[in-house]
Design an enzyme around this catalytic site. Sequence first.
Site, PDB file in Angstrom:
ATOM      1  N   GLY A 266       0.830  -1.197   0.000  1.00 39.32           N
ATOM      2  CA  GLY A 266       0.000   0.000   0.000  1.00 39.32           C
ATOM      3  C   GLY A 266       0.860   1.241   0.000  1.00 39.32           C
ATOM      4  O   GLY A 266       2.092   1.186   0.041  1.00 39.32           O
ATOM      5  N   ALA A 267       0.200   2.396  -0.053  1.00 40.06           N
ATOM      6  CA  ALA A 267       0.877   3.672  -0.047  1.00 40.06           C
ATOM      7  C   ALA A 267      -0.072   4.725   0.486  1.00 40.06           C
ATOM      8  O   ALA A 267      -1.293   4.587   0.396  1.00 40.06           O
ATOM      9  CB  ALA A 267       1.363   4.060  -1.452  1.00 40.06           C
ATOM     10  N   GLY A 268       0.470   5.775   1.047  1.00 39.47           N
ATOM     11  CA  GLY A 268      -0.345   6.857   1.574  1.00 39.47           C
ATOM     12  C   GLY A 268       0.468   8.115   1.673  1.00 39.47           C
ATOM     13  O   GLY A 268       1.562   8.236   1.102  1.00 39.47           O
TER      14      GLY A 268
ATOM     15  N   LYS B 206       7.522  -0.236   6.293  1.00 37.69           N
ATOM     16  CA  LYS B 206       7.015   1.094   5.958  1.00 37.69           C
ATOM     17  C   LYS B 206       8.198   2.007   5.676  1.00 37.69           C
ATOM     18  O   LYS B 206       9.084   2.176   6.526  1.00 37.69           O
ATOM     19  CB  LYS B 206       6.178   1.667   7.105  1.00 37.69           C
TER      20      LYS B 206
ATOM     21  N   ASP C  89      -7.602   5.512  17.037  1.00 42.92           N
ATOM     22  CA  ASP C  89      -8.198   5.378  15.705  1.00 42.92           C
ATOM     23  C   ASP C  89      -8.589   3.926  15.448  1.00 42.92           C
ATOM     24  O   ASP C  89      -8.321   3.379  14.386  1.00 42.92           O
ATOM     25  CB  ASP C  89      -7.230   5.870  14.627  1.00 42.92           C
TER      26      ASP C  89
END
Length: 569
Positions: free
Chosen positions: A29-31, A50, A144
Amino acid sequence: MTSPEPPFSPLRPRDPRSVGGYRTVGRLGAGGMGAVYAARDASGTLVAVKLVHGDLAADPEFRVRFHREADLVRRVVSPCVPRFLASDTGAEQPWLATEYVAGPTLSQHVREHGPLTGPGLRAFAVGVAEALRAIHAAGIVHRDLKPGNVVLAPDGPKVLDFGIARALDETAITRTGGLFGTPGWVAPELLRGGPPTPAADMFAWGGLVAFAATGRSPYGKGSAETVAVRVLDGRPDLDGVPEDLMPLVTAATGSDPDPRPTVDQVLERLLGRSAPDSQEEATALVTQVLREGWKAPPPPTAVAATRVPPPVRPPVSRRKRLLVGAAAVLSLAAVASAGWMWGSGVGGRGPGPEAVSETVDGTRASEAGNEDGSSNGREIATEVVGDGLLTVYAAEPGELGITQGFDGVGNVLPEDVERAEYAIATVRLNTVYADSVAQRGIKVFGEVEYVADSGEFTLHTDDLVLWEVGDGLDPLPEDPAADGRPAHVADTDEVLATVTPDAPSAEFEVVFPRAPESGLLGYLPAPTAHGEDGDRVRGSYMCYMNWHPLPPVDMADEQYVPCPEEPPA
């Protein structure tokens, strides 16, 4: 013979082939913070790494935050939390490695297979409570906890994402009045401006168990304001929670944090005995419950990989939204500061619904066709379906049931459309400052994946536009291209990426040097994006906020948050 890799995305040409002592083998994934890679250590064991974006790595304050995150992850030890392995926060690009966790998120599983039941549901409640026990024992409040942050692994649930957690003894660094989290999962005392405590995590635990049992968010869907009002009113929808779990869930979701059960009290009730005296005893008890009651969930399907959203809900009219008290409004503005809050609307190119090309004889292209009434064009539509993830659909005219124009916030396609049948591509978007030192301009970057069996898909710079927000401008417009707000486009129209079944993935980036640090990022595919002219094209817009580059909110939960012009004070 080498065993096949799990189903993660392949590496891109510019991806590193190693990070620290780990050999990267795919993308998870990526963000906004960086990319997460699947990698193997020297023994061949799969891990998750990460890696921070280079632009953020140049920011000393961000390095401090990332070092703090690594320290938080290192402190937590539990069978229901991914195991910390290593980190290097002083590297040119800081990185963090943890145990690789395979499996769908709770939100994915519920969307594809429905709620959890019986011993599996009880094991889920025990596992998440055990994760919180370890988190709180380390002096941390998660802040969260939500369906997208729990993975259903073969050996039990795993609580993820400590990226916005804060240690209890580090509250001095938290912005005064700041509020982090996702609407509908944030405890009411936090909405009122109270400090984060373990009781706030127990509120989220109760909601999470209710979601796992019913498949519904206990406070429903809608705008941040609407969901916050429901939370503050203290009336969660718990219909369908089993009788044996209802007392704990009801107590955990209570408006007053003081009577809520602690994690030790929850474990006492669920395990039928006093809370364990040591971490080793807790691990043994929880492991036994998971071994007896947990069943490995089926892996996510190909449909889930494109994050297909749940059935469309009726659009929420902004004019009918309930008002929130002043304290809650200020807190909700702080929610938006926690990261990119993405509103799934429909963005557009040109003046709006009437911007349709004309044929030689003056007939609109959307009305033109062959003698038998058929058309040579296509319908193309996009929807926000995940953390910064868009799915693009294409079909013959009339099959998707869309029209040219805007719906405001909501899903684009009608409820009865089989989305997986028409999906052709996914587009992941991120933003950082174009000049990270001066904090000027915006760089939009990301990846395009082709998911259809034939044809091609093209992304142009002209498909992207950044609109401004501010006084007098609707923070969630139905048509951001038609209300007169300033817009920023790339200097030239160029092809950013073309993907096909033979070359299904590509990276891209484009710079908007004069765009402000906060605004609406709109995406509308060109009419020729799928190889021929489209009769009708619909897009999406999102809110980007570069003062706090965290991953975007999971839009599979349909939480829409307006985009502020400036960071909260």
